[in-house]
Design an enzyme around this catalytic site. Structure first.
Site, mmCIF file in Angstrom:
data_model
loop_
_atom_site.group_PDB
_atom_site.id
_atom_site.type_symbol
_atom_site.label_atom_id
_atom_site.label_comp_id
_atom_site.label_asym_id
_atom_site.label_seq_id
_atom_site.Cartn_x
_atom_site.Cartn_y
_atom_site.Cartn_z
ATOM 1 N N ALA A 155 -3.085 1.456 -3.431
ATOM 2 C CA ALA A 155 -2.272 2.107 -2.684
ATOM 3 C C ALA A 155 -1.473 2.938 -2.866
ATOM 4 O O ALA A 155 -0.973 3.716 -2.111
ATOM 5 C CB ALA A 155 -2.258 1.196 -1.063
ATOM 6 N N TYR A 156 -0.453 2.134 -3.834
ATOM 7 C CA TYR A 156 0.914 2.697 -4.215
ATOM 8 C C TYR A 156 0.829 4.045 -4.795
ATOM 9 O O TYR A 156 1.347 5.698 -4.401
ATOM 10 C CB TYR A 156 1.509 1.800 -4.664
ATOM 11 C CG TYR A 156 2.794 2.229 -5.650
ATOM 12 C CD1 TYR A 156 4.449 1.922 -4.587
ATOM 13 C CD2 TYR A 156 3.138 2.836 -6.965
ATOM 14 C CE1 TYR A 156 5.319 2.907 -4.600
ATOM 15 C CE2 TYR A 156 4.782 3.697 -7.175
ATOM 16 C CZ TYR A 156 5.353 2.872 -6.551
ATOM 17 O OH TYR A 156 6.770 3.809 -6.735
#
Length: 247
Positions: A155-156
């Site tokens: 996600a990052y």
């Protein structure tokens, strides 16, 4: 020969109260720029950064602003223009990192990172595109994890891949303005953002992943920011990997 001096350049540094942002702000001030420290909520740390810069002979103020709030960011730029006359450099270092596998990550964490890391970058860059003066520079923050593809960082890394795309496209949209747009992609760096939640064994292992066998320091990254903010006029639309050769 003219003896007129060049006007002082003015930089806004988001996330400037701690970590890489603070070091970048201090470095730009040492380079002779007036600095506006934008921060999310830690008044004491922001004022400490301002005090350290002014004690060293620089000029700095602190402005509290949520980078994802377009009204707050517009006021941030307004304040910089009122205080110092304009904006030449924008360093967007504000960001959050919440880790988890694709299978297990809380979607609220995904939304929080999207708001800060993607929307925040877009909002700050939107004002920068409208306000930065000719000869200026916009510097966003990406990550080397987009290349490393470490588990739990999906996600990052996805959000930071968006930062890479925004930076490249904005560089092209600013054709004819003499404004550069780049992203800096640090590797593992000794900041609270990186160190929080990691045990000593994990930190040591990640420190040895690059050929220099150490973590980066905020000062290492600030050197790259200084270069892109000043003399590096022929680097544009790039993601610069500052990671000791890890990838």
């Amino acid at each position: 020969m003219s003896t007129a001096t060049q006007p002082q350049r003015v930089a806004i540094v988001t996330g400037g109260s701690r970590g890489i942002g603070r070091q970048a702000a201090q470095r730009l001030a040492a380079d002779g720029q007036a600095v506006v420290i934008a921060y999310a909520g830690n008044d004491a740390e922001a004022e400490k950064t301002v005090t350290e810069i002014t004690a060293a002979g620089g000029r700095a103020i602190a402005v509290r602003a949520d980078v994802a709030d377009e009204n707050a960011v517009a006021e941030l730029f307004d304040t910089a223009e009122r205080a110092f006359g304009g904006v030449d450099v924008v360093v967007h270092a504000a960001g959050i990192m919440l880790l988890g596998t694709v299978a297990d990550l809380d979607l609220d964490a995904l939304d929080r990172m999207h708001r800060t890391n993607i929307r925040g970058t877009f909002v700050v860059d939107q004002q920068a595109a409208r306000r930065v003066r000719s000869g200026g520079a916009i510097i966003n923050f990406s990550t080397s994890v987009t290349r490393l593809a470490l588990p739990s960082y999906a996600a990052y890394a996805a959000g930071k891949s968006a930062v890479d795309a925004i930076s490249l496209i904005l560089a092209k949209e600013l054709r004819g303005r003499d404004i550069t747009v780049n992203a800096v992609a640090p590797g593992p760096t000794a900041t609270a953002l990186f160190l929080d939640g990691k045990d000593e064994e994990t930190v040591d292992r990640m420190a040895k992943m690059n050929p220099l066998e150490r973590l980066g320091t905020p000062g290492d990254i600030a050197e790259v920011v200084s270069f892109l903010a000043g003399p590096a006029r022929w680097i544009n639309g790039q993601t610069v990997y500052a990671n000791g050769g890890i990838a």
